[in-house]
Design a protein around this motif. Structure first.
Motif, mmCIF file in Angstrom:
data_model
loop_
_atom_site.group_PDB
_atom_site.id
_atom_site.type_symbol
_atom_site.label_atom_id
_atom_site.label_comp_id
_atom_site.label_asym_id
_atom_site.label_seq_id
_atom_site.Cartn_x
_atom_site.Cartn_y
_atom_site.Cartn_z
ATOM 1 N N GLU A 348 41.321 50.468 41.619
ATOM 2 C CA GLU A 348 40.544 51.433 42.424
ATOM 3 C C GLU A 348 39.169 50.871 42.771
ATOM 4 N N SER A 349 38.542 50.177 41.819
ATOM 5 C CA SER A 349 37.220 49.611 42.126
ATOM 6 C C SER A 349 37.365 48.471 43.132
ATOM 7 N N GLN A 350 38.465 47.742 43.029
ATOM 8 C CA GLN A 350 38.694 46.629 43.957
ATOM 9 C C GLN A 350 39.032 47.138 45.360
ATOM 10 N N GLU A 351 39.705 48.286 45.418
ATOM 11 C CA GLU A 351 40.134 48.833 46.718
ATOM 12 C C GLU A 351 38.932 49.165 47.601
ATOM 13 N N LYS A 352 37.781 49.446 46.968
ATOM 14 C CA LYS A 352 36.572 49.736 47.756
ATOM 15 C C LYS A 352 36.053 48.468 48.438
ATOM 16 N N HIS A 353 36.401 47.316 47.894
ATOM 17 C CA HIS A 353 35.976 46.021 48.469
ATOM 18 C C HIS A 353 37.211 45.125 48.541
ATOM 19 N N PRO A 354 38.153 45.472 49.414
ATOM 20 C CA PRO A 354 39.467 44.810 49.358
ATOM 21 C C PRO A 354 39.442 43.315 49.624
ATOM 22 N N PHE A 355 38.383 42.812 50.267
ATOM 23 C CA PHE A 355 38.347 41.378 50.553
ATOM 24 C C PHE A 355 37.663 40.579 49.446
ATOM 25 N N SER A 356 37.046 41.287 48.488
ATOM 26 C CA SER A 356 36.397 40.556 47.390
ATOM 27 C C SER A 356 37.453 39.854 46.560
ATOM 28 N N PRO A 357 37.166 38.653 46.103
ATOM 29 C CA PRO A 357 38.142 37.970 45.246
ATOM 30 C C PRO A 357 38.358 38.780 43.969
ATOM 31 N N LEU A 358 39.589 38.797 43.462
ATOM 32 C CA LEU A 358 39.858 39.503 42.204
ATOM 33 C C LEU A 358 39.262 38.682 41.065
ATOM 34 N N ARG A 359 38.451 39.354 40.239
ATOM 35 C CA ARG A 359 37.880 38.676 39.067
ATOM 36 C C ARG A 359 38.140 39.523 37.837
ATOM 37 N N CYS A 360 38.513 38.865 36.760
ATOM 38 C CA CYS A 360 38.733 39.586 35.508
ATOM 39 C C CYS A 360 37.413 40.252 35.110
ATOM 40 N N PRO A 361 37.415 41.570 34.824
ATOM 41 C CA PRO A 361 36.159 42.244 34.479
ATOM 42 C C PRO A 361 35.640 41.858 33.101
ATOM 43 N N LEU A 362 36.414 41.092 32.339
ATOM 44 C CA LEU A 362 35.967 40.692 30.999
ATOM 45 C C LEU A 362 35.407 39.271 30.977
ATOM 46 N N CYS A 363 36.095 38.341 31.633
ATOM 47 C CA CYS A 363 35.623 36.946 31.573
ATOM 48 C C CYS A 363 35.148 36.436 32.932
ATOM 49 N N CYS A 364 35.268 37.288 33.973
ATOM 50 C CA CYS A 364 34.785 36.955 35.328
ATOM 51 C C CYS A 364 35.551 35.825 36.007
ATOM 52 N N LYS A 365 36.647 35.353 35.395
ATOM 53 C CA LYS A 365 37.432 34.306 36.059
ATOM 54 C C LYS A 365 38.163 34.909 37.245
ATOM 55 N N ARG A 366 38.332 34.100 38.286
ATOM 56 C CA ARG A 366 39.090 34.554 39.437
ATOM 57 C C ARG A 366 40.564 34.668 39.032
ATOM 58 N N VAL A 367 41.189 35.777 39.363
ATOM 59 C CA VAL A 367 42.589 35.970 38.980
ATOM 60 C C VAL A 367 43.412 36.321 40.209
ATOM 61 N N ASP A 368 44.699 36.113 40.075
ATOM 62 C CA ASP A 368 45.615 36.381 41.164
ATOM 63 C C ASP A 368 46.343 37.692 40.871
ATOM 64 N N PHE A 369 46.544 38.502 41.890
ATOM 65 C CA PHE A 369 47.240 39.771 41.643
ATOM 66 C C PHE A 369 48.613 39.534 41.017
ATOM 67 N N ASP A 370 49.287 38.476 41.445
ATOM 68 C CA ASP A 370 50.626 38.189 40.913
ATOM 69 C C ASP A 370 50.611 37.893 39.419
ATOM 70 N N ASP A 371 49.427 37.554 38.881
ATOM 71 C CA ASP A 371 49.322 37.236 37.448
ATOM 72 C C ASP A 371 48.935 38.447 36.604
ATOM 73 N N LEU A 372 48.725 39.600 37.218
ATOM 74 C CA LEU A 372 48.348 40.785 36.439
ATOM 75 C C LEU A 372 49.599 41.432 35.855
ATOM 76 N N ARG A 373 49.507 41.812 34.592
ATOM 77 C CA ARG A 373 50.643 42.445 33.916
ATOM 78 C C ARG A 373 50.148 43.594 33.034
ATOM 79 N N ILE A 374 51.011 44.584 32.853
ATOM 80 C CA ILE A 374 50.767 45.606 31.839
ATOM 81 C C ILE A 374 51.048 44.961 30.483
ATOM 82 N N ASP A 375 50.136 45.165 29.521
ATOM 83 C CA ASP A 375 50.276 44.536 28.203
ATOM 84 C C ASP A 375 51.045 45.472 27.273
ATOM 85 N N GLU A 376 52.240 45.057 26.893
ATOM 86 C CA GLU A 376 53.129 45.908 26.090
ATOM 87 C C GLU A 376 52.510 46.244 24.731
#
Ligand SMILES: [Zn+2]
Length: 405
Positions: A348-376
Motif C-alpha cells: 500500500e505504501s509502494q502503491e502511492k509511488h508506483p515507480f519508486s524502486p522496491l526497497r526492503c523496509p528493514l535493510c533498504c536493499k533493492r528487491v524484486d517483487f518476484d522475490d517477495l514471499r509470505i513467511d510460513e
C-alpha cells in the motif's frame, strides 16, 4: 556536403555487411553501380553506398529503416536476450522514418509514425515463462508478455508494445490498433512512453532517463514530466503517462529537448499497460507459495550459531512501516535478516509511488517483487501469539519461540 547526406553517411558508417547489402539491393538493378555486389568486402560496399547516397540513388527512408532495425538489434544483442515479439509479425502502419537525435532542425522536423501493429499476442517461450510465474493471475496467462528492456514497476502490467525503441524526433504520430484501442478504453489502462539514452554500442542500463530539458505535448496538450526522488539514487526519470489520447484516430506527439552532439542516442518507446492494485499483487504473491518454515529456521540457526547454541534471538513482530503487528508476514528471498514486514502495508505504501524502486523496509536493499514471499514460520507465530503477549518474541536455536514479556 548537405547536412542530410552527411547524416545518412554517418548512419551507414556503422552498418554491417547484411545491412549494406540490403541497402545496395534497394537500388534499381538498372543502376550500373549495383550490377556486381557479390564478393565485395564491407569497406567496398560502404564506399559504393556513400557514392549512391551522394548521387541521390539511395532513398533516405531506406537508410532510416535499416538504422532503426540495427539499433533495436544491438540492444537485444547487448542483453543476450530473445525478444518475445520475435514471432510477431510487426508492420509499420505507415511509412516510418528515424534519424539520429541531434540539434539539426532540418533533420528533426521529419515526422515519424510510431505505430507498430502487433498481431494477437503470441504464445511464445517468454510468454510461457511469465505464465508459469503468474499461474493464477487475474489476467489470462496467455495474454502476458514480458518487458525485456526496462526495469518495470509491479503496479503496471505490460500488455502490448506499441512502439519499440525509436530515435527521438520533434514530431511523431501514432495510431492505436483496434485491439489496443479496445483495451485502452477500459478502466485501468494507460499508454506510457519511456525515454532512455543508448550509448554508441546501442546498449543502455535498463533505467528510464529524460533528455535534457524535455518537454512533451500530446495532441497539443502539455504532458507533465515528473522526476522521482529516491533517497538512495536521488532524482530519476519514470515512465510518462500520456493523456488526451485519441483511441481511434491518429495522435500527434510534439517533443522538444536539448540535444548535444556526441551525447548518445535518445530513444522513445511506447507501451500499453494495465494498472494493478495492492490486492492484485497480494493475490499474485499468495499464488507464488510461501517461504517454507524450515528455510527461516535454517536462517535463525545460522544467526544464533555464530554466537552460542543456548542464545536466543529477540525479534519484533511489528511491521517497520506501520508499527502495528503484522498480519501478513513477508520477506524478500534475497534478504538475510530474520525479521519480516507486513506485505499489505508495504505494497500500500509502494502503491502511492508506483515507480519508486522496491526497497526492503528493514535493510533498504533493492528487491524484486518476484522475490517477495509470505513467511510460513512467522505467519504461524502471528496466528498463535496472543495480543496480550506483546509484539516481541524470543526464538531459540531450534526455532521454538516464546513471547518476550
Ligand atoms: Zn531486507
Amino acid at each position: 556536403m548537405a547536412p542530410m547526406i552527411a547524416k545518412l553517411k554517418k548512419m551507414v558508417e556503422g552498418f554491417a555487411k547484411p545491412e549494406l547489402k540490403a541497402l545496395l539491393r534497394s537500388v534499381p538493378k538498372t543502376n550500373a553501380a549495383v550490377k556486381r555486389i557479390t564478393g565485395l568486402r564491407r569497406d567496398e560496399m560502404k564506399e559504393k553506398c556513400f557514392e549512391l547516397i551522394e548521387n541521390g540513388d539511395i532513398l533516405s527512408k531506406t537508410v532510416f529503416e535499416l538504422y532503426k532495425k540495427r539499433t533495436e538489434q544491438l540492444v537485444l544483442k547487448q542483453f543476450k536476450i530473445g525478444t518475445p515479439h520475435a514471432t510477431v509479425e510487426q508492420t509499420l502502419t505507415t511509412e516510418s522514418t528515424a534519424v539520429v537525435a541531434e540539434d539539426d532542425k532540418e533533420c528533426q522536423e521529419v515526422p515519424i509514425d510510431l505505430s507498430l501493429s502487433l498481431s494477437p499476442l503470441p504464445s511464445c517461450s517468454s510468454a510461457d515463462v511469465v505464465a508459469s510465474k503468474l499461474d493464477c493471475s487475474v489476467i489470462s496467462a496467455g495474454d502476458q508478455i514480458e518487458n525485456n528492456f526496462f526495469v518495470g514497476s509491479p503496479f503496471y502490467e505490460l500488455r502490448a508494445v506499441i512502439s519499440e525503441f525509436t530515435p527521438l524526433q520533434s514530431l511523431m504520430t501514432f495510431t492505436l490498433t483496434p485491439e489496443h484501442a479496445a483495451e485502452f478504453t477500459q478502466a485501468g489502462f494507460e499508454i506510457q512512453v519511456r525515454f532512455c539514452k543508448l550509448n554508441s554500442s546501442g546498449s543502455f542500463n535498463g533505467e528510464d532517463a529524460y533528455p535534457p530539458k524535455l518537454k512533451l505535448k500530446v495532441n497539443g496538450c502539455v504532458v507533465p514530466i515528473v522526476q522521482l526522488y529516491d533517497e538512495m539514487i536521488d532524482l530519476t526519470a519514470t515512465p510518462v503517462t500520456l493523456c488526451h489520447i485519441n483511441s481511434f484516430r491518429p495522435n500527434r506527439l510534439d517533443v522538444s529537448w536539448n540535444a548535444r552532439r556526441g551525447d548518445g542516442i535518445w530513444v522513445i518507446s511506447m507501451y500499453l499497460v494495465k494498472m494493478l492494485t495492492t490486492e492484485d499483487l497480494l493475490e499474485r504473491m499468495r499464488c507464488k507459495g510461501v517461504r517454507l518454515e524450515k528455510a527461516t529456521i535454517g536462517m535463525i540457526k545460522n544467526k544464533i550459531g555464530k554466537k552460542a547454541s543456548d542464545s536466543m534471538y529477540i525479534v519484533s513482530v511489528r511491521c517497520p512501516i506501520g508499527k502495528a503487528r503484522m498480519s501478513l508476514a513477508c520477506r524478500a528471498l534475497s534478504c538475510t535478516h530474520v525479521r519480516c514486514f507486513d506485505a499489505r502495508t508495504f505494497l500500500e505504501s509502494q502503491e502511492k509511488h508506483p515507480f519508486s524502486p522496491l526497497r526492503c523496509p528493514l535493510c533498504c536493499k533493492r528487491v524484486d517483487f518476484d522475490d517477495l514471499r509470505i513467511d510460513e514460520y512467522f505467519q504461524g507465530i502471528l496466528e498463535e501469539l496472543s495480543p496480550k503477549d506483546g509484539n516481541k518474541i524470543k526464538i531459540h536455536f531450534d526455532g521454538t519461540w516464546l513471547p518476550d514479556n
